[in-house]
Motif scaffolding. Structure first.
Motif, PDB file in Angstrom:
ATOM      1  N   GLY A  42       0.843  -1.290  -0.076  1.00  0.00           N
ATOM      2  CA  GLY A  42      -0.211  -0.170  -0.015  1.00  0.00           C
ATOM      3  C   GLY A  42       0.764   1.387   0.037  1.00  0.00           C
ATOM      4  O   GLY A  42       0.565   2.107  -0.667  1.00  0.00           O
ATOM      5  N   LEU A  43       1.857   1.244   0.598  1.00  0.00           N
ATOM      6  CA  LEU A  43       2.824   2.358   0.889  1.00  0.00           C
ATOM      7  C   LEU A  43       3.374   2.499  -0.434  1.00  0.00           C
ATOM      8  O   LEU A  43       3.636   3.940  -0.939  1.00  0.00           O
ATOM      9  CB  LEU A  43       3.923   2.169   2.049  1.00  0.00           C
ATOM     10  N   LEU A  44       3.897   1.347  -1.165  1.00  0.00           N
ATOM     11  CA  LEU A  44       4.670   1.592  -2.294  1.00  0.00           C
ATOM     12  C   LEU A  44       3.320   2.363  -3.474  1.00  0.00           C
ATOM     13  O   LEU A  44       3.914   3.117  -4.278  1.00  0.00           O
ATOM     14  CB  LEU A  44       4.957   0.243  -2.890  1.00  0.00           C
ATOM     15  N   GLY A  45       2.205   1.863  -3.372  1.00  0.00           N
ATOM     16  CA  GLY A  45       1.108   2.396  -4.272  1.00  0.00           C
ATOM     17  C   GLY A  45       1.194   3.655  -4.045  1.00  0.00           C
ATOM     18  O   GLY A  45       0.945   4.430  -5.181  1.00  0.00           O
ATOM     19  N   MET A  46       1.131   4.308  -2.853  1.00  0.00           N
ATOM     20  CA  MET A  46       0.975   5.557  -2.574  1.00  0.00           C
ATOM     21  C   MET A  46       2.156   6.434  -3.143  1.00  0.00           C
ATOM     22  O   MET A  46       1.710   7.501  -3.668  1.00  0.00           O
ATOM     23  CB  MET A  46       0.848   5.907  -1.096  1.00  0.00           C
ATOM     24  N   VAL A  47       3.185   5.794  -2.921  1.00  0.00           N
ATOM     25  CA  VAL A  47       4.606   6.715  -3.435  1.00  0.00           C
ATOM     26  C   VAL A  47       4.198   6.672  -4.832  1.00  0.00           C
ATOM     27  O   VAL A  47       4.688   7.847  -5.480  1.00  0.00           O
ATOM     28  CB  VAL A  47       5.640   5.901  -2.862  1.00  0.00           C
ATOM     29  N   ALA A  48       4.127   5.447  -5.440  1.00  0.00           N
ATOM     30  CA  ALA A  48       4.265   5.617  -6.922  1.00  0.00           C
ATOM     31  C   ALA A  48       2.943   6.546  -7.753  1.00  0.00           C
ATOM     32  O   ALA A  48       3.267   7.405  -8.551  1.00  0.00           O
ATOM     33  CB  ALA A  48       3.809   4.025  -7.402  1.00  0.00           C
ATOM     34  N   GLU A  85       1.712   9.170  -6.146  1.00  0.00           N
ATOM     35  CA  GLU A  85       2.211  10.503  -5.788  1.00  0.00           C
ATOM     36  C   GLU A  85       3.454  10.788  -6.860  1.00  0.00           C
ATOM     37  O   GLU A  85       3.481  12.125  -7.250  1.00  0.00           O
ATOM     38  CB  GLU A  85       3.003  10.798  -4.699  1.00  0.00           C
ATOM     39  N   ALA A  86       4.079  10.123  -7.459  1.00  0.00           N
ATOM     40  CA  ALA A  86       5.074  10.354  -8.303  1.00  0.00           C
ATOM     41  C   ALA A  86       4.864  10.267  -9.781  1.00  0.00           C
ATOM     42  O   ALA A  86       5.246  11.100 -10.655  1.00  0.00           O
ATOM     43  CB  ALA A  86       6.323   9.427  -8.234  1.00  0.00           C
ATOM     44  N   VAL A  87       3.428   9.777 -10.282  1.00  0.00           N
ATOM     45  CA  VAL A  87       3.083   9.620 -11.473  1.00  0.00           C
ATOM     46  C   VAL A  87       2.710  11.031 -12.082  1.00  0.00           C
ATOM     47  O   VAL A  87       2.971  11.320 -13.138  1.00  0.00           O
ATOM     48  CB  VAL A  87       1.877   8.675 -11.537  1.00  0.00           C
ATOM     49  N   LEU A  88       1.802  11.665 -11.244  1.00  0.00           N
ATOM     50  CA  LEU A  88       1.340  13.113 -11.739  1.00  0.00           C
ATOM     51  C   LEU A  88       2.140  13.951 -12.113  1.00  0.00           C
ATOM     52  O   LEU A  88       2.127  14.643 -13.215  1.00  0.00           O
ATOM     53  CB  LEU A  88       0.221  13.450 -10.821  1.00  0.00           C
ATOM     54  N   PRO A  89       3.296  14.280 -11.293  1.00  0.00           N
ATOM     55  CA  PRO A  89       4.371  15.279 -11.619  1.00  0.00           C
ATOM     56  C   PRO A  89       5.294  14.727 -12.694  1.00  0.00           C
ATOM     57  O   PRO A  89       5.470  15.403 -13.966  1.00  0.00           O
ATOM     58  CB  PRO A  89       5.325  15.319 -10.389  1.00  0.00           C
ATOM     59  N   TRP A  90       5.257  13.377 -12.888  1.00  0.00           N
ATOM     60  CA  TRP A  90       5.984  12.642 -14.008  1.00  0.00           C
ATOM     61  C   TRP A  90       5.295  13.183 -15.335  1.00  0.00           C
ATOM     62  O   TRP A  90       5.974  13.559 -16.480  1.00  0.00           O
ATOM     63  CB  TRP A  90       6.183  11.274 -13.834  1.00  0.00           C
ATOM     64  N   LEU A  91       3.826  12.838 -15.468  1.00  0.00           N
ATOM     65  CA  LEU A  91       3.248  12.920 -16.612  1.00  0.00           C
ATOM     66  C   LEU A  91       3.206  14.521 -16.924  1.00  0.00           C
ATOM     67  O   LEU A  91       3.205  14.827 -18.074  1.00  0.00           O
ATOM     68  CB  LEU A  91       1.690  12.560 -16.174  1.00  0.00           C
ATOM     69  N   ARG A  92       3.274  15.146 -16.012  1.00  0.00           N
ATOM     70  CA  ARG A  92       3.023  16.603 -16.156  1.00  0.00           C
ATOM     71  C   ARG A  92       4.317  17.226 -16.968  1.00  0.00           C
ATOM     72  O   ARG A  92       4.210  17.954 -17.702  1.00  0.00           O
ATOM     73  CB  ARG A  92       2.776  17.486 -14.967  1.00  0.00           C
ATOM     74  N   ASP A  93       5.445  16.880 -16.454  1.00  0.00           N
ATOM     75  CA  ASP A  93       6.776  17.215 -16.769  1.00  0.00           C
ATOM     76  C   ASP A  93       7.348  16.440 -17.932  1.00  0.00           C
ATOM     77  O   ASP A  93       8.370  17.069 -18.791  1.00  0.00           O
ATOM     78  CB  ASP A  93       7.789  16.996 -15.715  1.00  0.00           C
ATOM     79  N   THR A  94       7.018  15.350 -18.108  1.00  0.00           N
ATOM     80  CA  THR A  94       7.489  14.512 -19.254  1.00  0.00           C
ATOM     81  C   THR A  94       6.482  14.345 -20.675  1.00  0.00           C
ATOM     82  O   THR A  94       6.785  14.797 -21.761  1.00  0.00           O
ATOM     83  CB  THR A  94       7.659  13.249 -19.071  1.00  0.00           C
ATOM     84  N   LEU A  95       5.123  13.777 -20.245  1.00  0.00           N
ATOM     85  CA  LEU A  95       4.185  13.735 -21.365  1.00  0.00           C
ATOM     86  C   LEU A  95       3.681  14.931 -21.818  1.00  0.00           C
ATOM     87  O   LEU A  95       3.336  15.269 -23.086  1.00  0.00           O
ATOM     88  CB  LEU A  95       3.396  12.629 -20.921  1.00  0.00           C
ATOM     89  N   LEU A  96       3.319  15.760 -20.999  1.00  0.00           N
ATOM     90  CA  LEU A  96       2.409  16.967 -21.410  1.00  0.00           C
ATOM     91  C   LEU A  96       3.163  17.780 -22.337  1.00  0.00           C
ATOM     92  O   LEU A  96       2.611  18.363 -23.453  1.00  0.00           O
ATOM     93  CB  LEU A  96       2.080  17.749 -20.256  1.00  0.00           C
ATOM     94  N   PRO A  97       4.585  18.293 -22.160  1.00  0.00           N
ATOM     95  CA  PRO A  97       5.290  19.079 -22.997  1.00  0.00           C
ATOM     96  C   PRO A  97       5.232  18.265 -24.585  1.00  0.00           C
ATOM     97  O   PRO A  97       5.174  19.114 -25.470  1.00  0.00           O
ATOM     98  CB  PRO A  97       6.502  19.299 -22.459  1.00  0.00           C
ATOM     99  N   LEU A  98       5.254  17.161 -24.310  1.00  0.00           N
ATOM    100  CA  LEU A  98       5.363  16.194 -25.855  1.00  0.00           C
ATOM    101  C   LEU A  98       4.153  16.339 -26.774  1.00  0.00           C
ATOM    102  O   LEU A  98       4.111  16.603 -27.791  1.00  0.00           O
ATOM    103  CB  LEU A  98       5.869  14.723 -25.495  1.00  0.00           C
ATOM    104  N   LEU A  99       2.850  16.500 -25.815  1.00  0.00           N
ATOM    105  CA  LEU A  99       1.622  16.350 -26.399  1.00  0.00           C
ATOM    106  C   LEU A  99       1.365  17.833 -26.838  1.00  0.00           C
ATOM    107  O   LEU A  99       0.538  18.042 -27.853  1.00  0.00           O
ATOM    108  CB  LEU A  99       0.406  15.924 -25.244  1.00  0.00           C
ATOM    109  N   LEU A 100       1.941  18.792 -26.124  1.00  0.00           N
ATOM    110  CA  LEU A 100       1.553  20.172 -26.554  1.00  0.00           C
ATOM    111  C   LEU A 100       2.599  20.774 -27.850  1.00  0.00           C
ATOM    112  O   LEU A 100       2.148  21.689 -28.450  1.00  0.00           O
ATOM    113  CB  LEU A 100       1.973  21.319 -25.316  1.00  0.00           C
ATOM    114  N   ARG A 101       3.394  20.106 -28.096  1.00  0.00           N
ATOM    115  CA  ARG A 101       4.424  20.554 -29.044  1.00  0.00           C
ATOM    116  C   ARG A 101       3.833  20.094 -30.751  1.00  0.00           C
ATOM    117  O   ARG A 101       3.880  20.591 -31.461  1.00  0.00           O
ATOM    118  CB  ARG A 101       5.775  19.727 -29.173  1.00  0.00           C
TER     119      ARG A 101
END
Length: 60
Positions: free
Chosen positions: A35-41, A43-59
């Motif tokens: 459960g803790l691993l799931g929480m940490v993962a 929590e990390a997914v949204l910033p990763w998506l925002r910082d990595t995938l969103l710029p690629l999609l907006l280009r």
């Protein structure tokens, strides 16, 4: 760093309280760690998506 220390102290305090009251942990250790691993993962997914995938999609 302060939040890690506070978390450690609170966790130790709860563990000591459980030991004094002779109460078993509410979740098996493996389930709790998963459960803790799931929480940490999660929590990390949204910033990763925002910082990595969103710029690629907006280009495009």
């Amino acid at each position: 760093m302060k939040s890690y220390f506070v978390s450690l102290i609170v966790g130790l305090s709860v563990g000591l309280l459980y030991a004094l009251l002779r109460v078993k942990s509410p979740a098996p250790p493996l389930v709790a760690l998963a459960g803790l691993l799931g929480m940490v993962a999660g929590e990390a997914v949204l910033p990763w998506l925002r910082d990595t995938l969103l710029p690629l999609l907006l280009r495009r």
